[in-house]
Design a protein around this motif. Structure first.
Motif, PDB file in Angstrom:
ATOM      1  N   ARG B  52       0.828  -1.210   0.000  1.00  0.00           N
ATOM      2  CA  ARG B  52       0.000   0.000   0.000  1.00  0.00           C
ATOM      3  C   ARG B  52       0.858   1.254   0.000  1.00  0.00           C
ATOM      4  NH1 ARG B  52      -4.035  -1.916   4.736  1.00  0.00           N
ATOM      5  NH2 ARG B  52      -1.995  -2.239   5.652  1.00  0.00           N
ATOM      6  N   GLY B  53       2.009   1.210   0.717  1.00  0.00           N
ATOM      7  CA  GLY B  53       2.898   2.371   0.741  1.00  0.00           C
ATOM      8  C   GLY B  53       3.417   2.699  -0.654  1.00  0.00           C
ATOM      9  N   ALA B  54       3.826   1.637  -1.380  1.00  0.00           N
ATOM     10  CA  ALA B  54       4.340   1.845  -2.742  1.00  0.00           C
ATOM     11  C   ALA B  54       3.244   2.393  -3.647  1.00  0.00           C
ATOM     12  CB  ALA B  54       4.888   0.541  -3.292  1.00  0.00           C
ATOM     13  N   LEU B  55       2.023   1.844  -3.511  1.00  0.00           N
ATOM     14  CA  LEU B  55       0.923   2.323  -4.364  1.00  0.00           C
ATOM     15  C   LEU B  55       0.560   3.774  -4.034  1.00  0.00           C
ATOM     16  CD1 LEU B  55      -1.311  -0.874  -4.504  1.00  0.00           C
ATOM     17  CD2 LEU B  55      -0.078   0.177  -6.392  1.00  0.00           C
ATOM     18  N   ALA B  56       0.635   4.126  -2.730  1.00  0.00           N
ATOM     19  CA  ALA B  56       0.355   5.518  -2.352  1.00  0.00           C
ATOM     20  C   ALA B  56       1.335   6.446  -3.061  1.00  0.00           C
ATOM     21  CB  ALA B  56       0.452   5.690  -0.839  1.00  0.00           C
ATOM     22  N   PHE B  57       2.591   6.022  -3.153  1.00  0.00           N
ATOM     23  CA  PHE B  57       3.567   6.883  -3.806  1.00  0.00           C
ATOM     24  C   PHE B  57       3.464   6.857  -5.324  1.00  0.00           C
ATOM     25  CE2 PHE B  57       5.441   8.042   0.139  1.00  0.00           C
ATOM     26  CZ  PHE B  57       5.912   9.303  -0.158  1.00  0.00           C
ATOM     27  N   LEU B  58       3.047   5.720  -5.888  1.00  0.00           N
ATOM     28  CA  LEU B  58       2.780   5.716  -7.335  1.00  0.00           C
ATOM     29  C   LEU B  58       1.682   6.729  -7.655  1.00  0.00           C
ATOM     30  CD1 LEU B  58       2.914   1.989  -8.486  1.00  0.00           C
ATOM     31  CD2 LEU B  58       4.512   3.825  -9.013  1.00  0.00           C
ATOM     32  N   LEU B  59       0.660   6.745  -6.788  1.00  0.00           N
ATOM     33  CA  LEU B  59      -0.441   7.696  -6.974  1.00  0.00           C
ATOM     34  C   LEU B  59       0.069   9.124  -6.844  1.00  0.00           C
ATOM     35  CD1 LEU B  59      -3.508   8.036  -7.299  1.00  0.00           C
ATOM     36  CD2 LEU B  59      -3.727   7.832  -4.833  1.00  0.00           C
ATOM     37  N   PHE B  60       0.949   9.338  -5.864  1.00  0.00           N
ATOM     38  CA  PHE B  60       1.495  10.679  -5.649  1.00  0.00           C
ATOM     39  C   PHE B  60       2.322  11.135  -6.861  1.00  0.00           C
ATOM     40  CE2 PHE B  60       4.760  13.555  -3.972  1.00  0.00           C
ATOM     41  CZ  PHE B  60       3.948  14.530  -3.430  1.00  0.00           C
ATOM     42  N   VAL B  61       3.138  10.225  -7.395  1.00  0.00           N
ATOM     43  CA  VAL B  61       3.955  10.578  -8.563  1.00  0.00           C
ATOM     44  C   VAL B  61       3.051  10.846  -9.774  1.00  0.00           C
ATOM     45  CG1 VAL B  61       5.728   9.755 -10.166  1.00  0.00           C
ATOM     46  CG2 VAL B  61       5.987   9.361  -7.729  1.00  0.00           C
ATOM     47  N   LEU B  62       1.934  10.111  -9.836  1.00  0.00           N
ATOM     48  CA  LEU B  62       0.965  10.381 -10.909  1.00  0.00           C
ATOM     49  C   LEU B  62       0.429  11.809 -10.797  1.00  0.00           C
ATOM     50  CD1 LEU B  62      -0.691   9.077 -13.250  1.00  0.00           C
ATOM     51  CD2 LEU B  62      -2.454   8.618 -11.572  1.00  0.00           C
ATOM     52  N   LEU B  63       0.160  12.238  -9.557  1.00  0.00           N
ATOM     53  CA  LEU B  63      -0.313  13.612  -9.344  1.00  0.00           C
ATOM     54  C   LEU B  63       0.722  14.614  -9.844  1.00  0.00           C
ATOM     55  CD1 LEU B  63      -1.694  13.357  -5.684  1.00  0.00           C
ATOM     56  CD2 LEU B  63      -3.037  13.594  -7.735  1.00  0.00           C
ATOM     57  N   VAL B  64       1.996  14.326  -9.554  1.00  0.00           N
ATOM     58  CA  VAL B  64       3.069  15.212 -10.028  1.00  0.00           C
ATOM     59  C   VAL B  64       3.073  15.235 -11.553  1.00  0.00           C
ATOM     60  CG1 VAL B  64       5.567  15.586 -10.115  1.00  0.00           C
ATOM     61  CG2 VAL B  64       4.516  14.760  -8.012  1.00  0.00           C
ATOM     62  N   ALA B  65       2.985  14.037 -12.149  1.00  0.00           N
ATOM     63  CA  ALA B  65       3.126  13.930 -13.599  1.00  0.00           C
ATOM     64  C   ALA B  65       1.994  14.608 -14.351  1.00  0.00           C
ATOM     65  CB  ALA B  65       3.222  12.460 -14.002  1.00  0.00           C
ATOM     66  N   ILE B  66       0.777  14.584 -13.791  1.00  0.00           N
ATOM     67  CA  ILE B  66      -0.323  15.194 -14.533  1.00  0.00           C
ATOM     68  C   ILE B  66      -0.430  16.689 -14.262  1.00  0.00           C
ATOM     69  CG2 ILE B  66      -1.646  13.046 -14.680  1.00  0.00           C
ATOM     70  CD1 ILE B  66      -3.501  14.130 -12.553  1.00  0.00           C
ATOM     71  N   GLY B  67       0.554  17.249 -13.573  1.00  0.00           N
ATOM     72  CA  GLY B  67       0.627  18.702 -13.495  1.00  0.00           C
ATOM     73  C   GLY B  67      -0.021  19.324 -12.284  1.00  0.00           C
ATOM     74  N   LEU B  68      -0.091  18.579 -11.173  1.00  0.00           N
ATOM     75  CA  LEU B  68      -0.569  19.207  -9.940  1.00  0.00           C
ATOM     76  C   LEU B  68       0.645  19.610  -9.107  1.00  0.00           C
ATOM     77  CD1 LEU B  68      -3.491  16.794  -9.158  1.00  0.00           C
ATOM     78  CD2 LEU B  68      -3.694  19.236  -9.547  1.00  0.00           C
ATOM     79  N   PRO B  69       0.625  20.831  -8.551  1.00  0.00           N
ATOM     80  CA  PRO B  69       1.800  21.303  -7.800  1.00  0.00           C
ATOM     81  C   PRO B  69       1.849  20.718  -6.399  1.00  0.00           C
ATOM     82  CG  PRO B  69       0.136  23.004  -7.875  1.00  0.00           C
ATOM     83  CD  PRO B  69      -0.433  21.830  -8.608  1.00  0.00           C
ATOM     84  N   VAL B  70       2.054  19.412  -6.295  1.00  0.00           N
ATOM     85  CA  VAL B  70       1.952  18.745  -4.998  1.00  0.00           C
ATOM     86  C   VAL B  70       3.290  18.575  -4.294  1.00  0.00           C
ATOM     87  CG1 VAL B  70      -0.190  17.511  -5.469  1.00  0.00           C
ATOM     88  CG2 VAL B  70       1.980  16.502  -6.154  1.00  0.00           C
TER      89      VAL B  70
END
Lengths: 201, 187
Positions: B52-70
């Motif tokens: 789950r930790g790895a998936l949480a970070f995959l999701l977070f990196v997805l947020l970065v990649a689609i252009g959210l200033p996270v």
């Protein structure tokens, strides 16, 4: 709270489909890393710069988005000057800056929705293998956007509680309560999602 | 994956976003300011486990990649991934996974408190520092052309700060483990 880095506009780059832009980014990065010639890299850098700065962002806004990256790149280039021949450092510098400019241009001209459509497309093979569901990815993304303001409000409440008790605000005393309070909601949220049948289980 | 795991993953990614909004702290004896967000990898692995930790970070990196200033400081977008430190960001998911693996292996209920602290600290150091740098530094060297040895020596100034982060993450993870244990319920 979370506004996307997309910039409203009607330039030709805005109108290009996302897939074309992402493929162009991929091809560009491969091409730039394949060449060492300054005669190719310098025009590439200028073109990418022109593209990025012509998207409708003011010069300041445009620079604010990539300034910190350029700073890192320049620091690394300064270090490289001591270790590598000048021509090679120039090539590395131009290549990396061109790539960053183009990537920033793609981000500035693509909406979250368009990106998500592309993500759904890319997830499809995994969906066929039964590893991941595209709908789950969108749901998770929506949940993040939905809960960031809530969690931030919770952070502020914990900070106020510290102030009220005269305690110093340290990450250690904030992170624990913040995580417990947030994750405790998981069961309720999961039950709410299942009750609405969003995941068809 | 059941709905609860999906929600935990999304909530943790949201927590990491919020950690990026907290102002960074500067300490006199460490040259680089400490951002709470960079503790996220260690916290994710130690608190919700490897998968789950790895998936949480995959999701977070997805947020970065689609252009959210996270990312902390309001950064984001594909440019950050294309930049010299992109390897660290892409390495977060792997780092969280390894942190989780070590934590799941070493930390159990009913252990003495001190052993749980040691387990979480080991997990944070192995996953959040060793694995992360093993991905990020060669990446940086490949992208920026800086020789690997120089890049590795240069990263050493971040190590004291990282050890401090591991210590904070350990204490926080153990507090969460005592209050609301999620690590044993593996996804």
């Amino acid at each position: 709270m979370l506004t996307s880095l997309y910039v409203e506009g009607r330039s030709w780059f805005h109108r290009l489909p996302v897939r074309a832009k992402l493929l162009a980014l991929l091809v560009l990065s491969l091409a730039l890393f394949a060449t060492q010639s300054l005669y190719l890299l310098a025009p590439a850098f200028l073109l990418c710069g022109w593209l990025y700065f012509s998207l409708g962002l003011t010069f300041r806004q445009a620079l604010a988005r990539i300034g910190f990256l350029f700073f890192t790149i320049l620091v690394l280039a300064a270090i490289n000057l001591f270790l590598l021949p000048v021509a090679e450092v120039a090539a590395l510098l131009l290549r990396l800056m061109a790539l960053v400019l183009f990537a920033a241009a793609v981000t500035a001209t693509t909406t979250i929705g368009a990106f998500m459509d592309e993500v759904t497309f890319l997830v499809k093979p995994f969906e066929r293998l039964g590893l991941l569901r595209a709908a789950d990815v969108s749901l998770a993304l929506g949940l993040v956007l939905r809960f960031v303001p809530d969690i931030f409000a919770r952070y502020e409440a914990i900070r106020e509680a510290h102030r009220a008790r005269g305690l110093p605000i340290r990450p250690l005393t904030i992170i624990g309560p913040l995580i417990i309070l947030t994750l405790k909601d998981a069961d309720t949220i999961a039950a709410a999602i299942d009750a609405r049948g969003f995941r068809r289980q | 994956m059941n709905t609860r795991d999906l929600v935990l993953i999304a909530l943790f990614a949201a927590i990491v976003v919020v950690l990026g909004l907290i102002p960074p702290i500067t300490l006199g004896f460490i040259p680089v300011p400490i951002t709470a967000q960079s503790m996220g990898v260690m916290l994710a692995g130690c608190i919700i486990g490897a998968k789950r930790g790895a998936l949480a970070f995959l999701l977070f990196v997805l947020l970065v990649a689609i252009g959210l200033p996270v990312l902390s400081g309001g950064r984001g977008g594909l440019a950050v991934l294309a930049g010299p430190s992109g390897g660290f960001i892409l390495g977060w998911a792997v780092a969280a996974f390894v942190t989780g693996l070590v934590a799941e292996r070493f930390v159990h209920e009913g252990q003495r408190e001190i052993r749980q602290f040691v387990g979480f600290f080991l997990a944070s150091v192995i996953g959040g520092i060793v694995v992360l740098y093993a991905i990020g530094v060669p990446w940086l060297s490949a992208v920026s052309g800086t020789p690997l040895l120089t890049a590795a020596t240069g990263s050493l100034i971040f190590i004291p700060g990282d050890l401090l982060k591991a210590a904070i993450a350990t204490l926080a993870a153990r507090a969460v483990y005592a209050g609301y244990p999620l690590l044993p319920a593996r996804a």
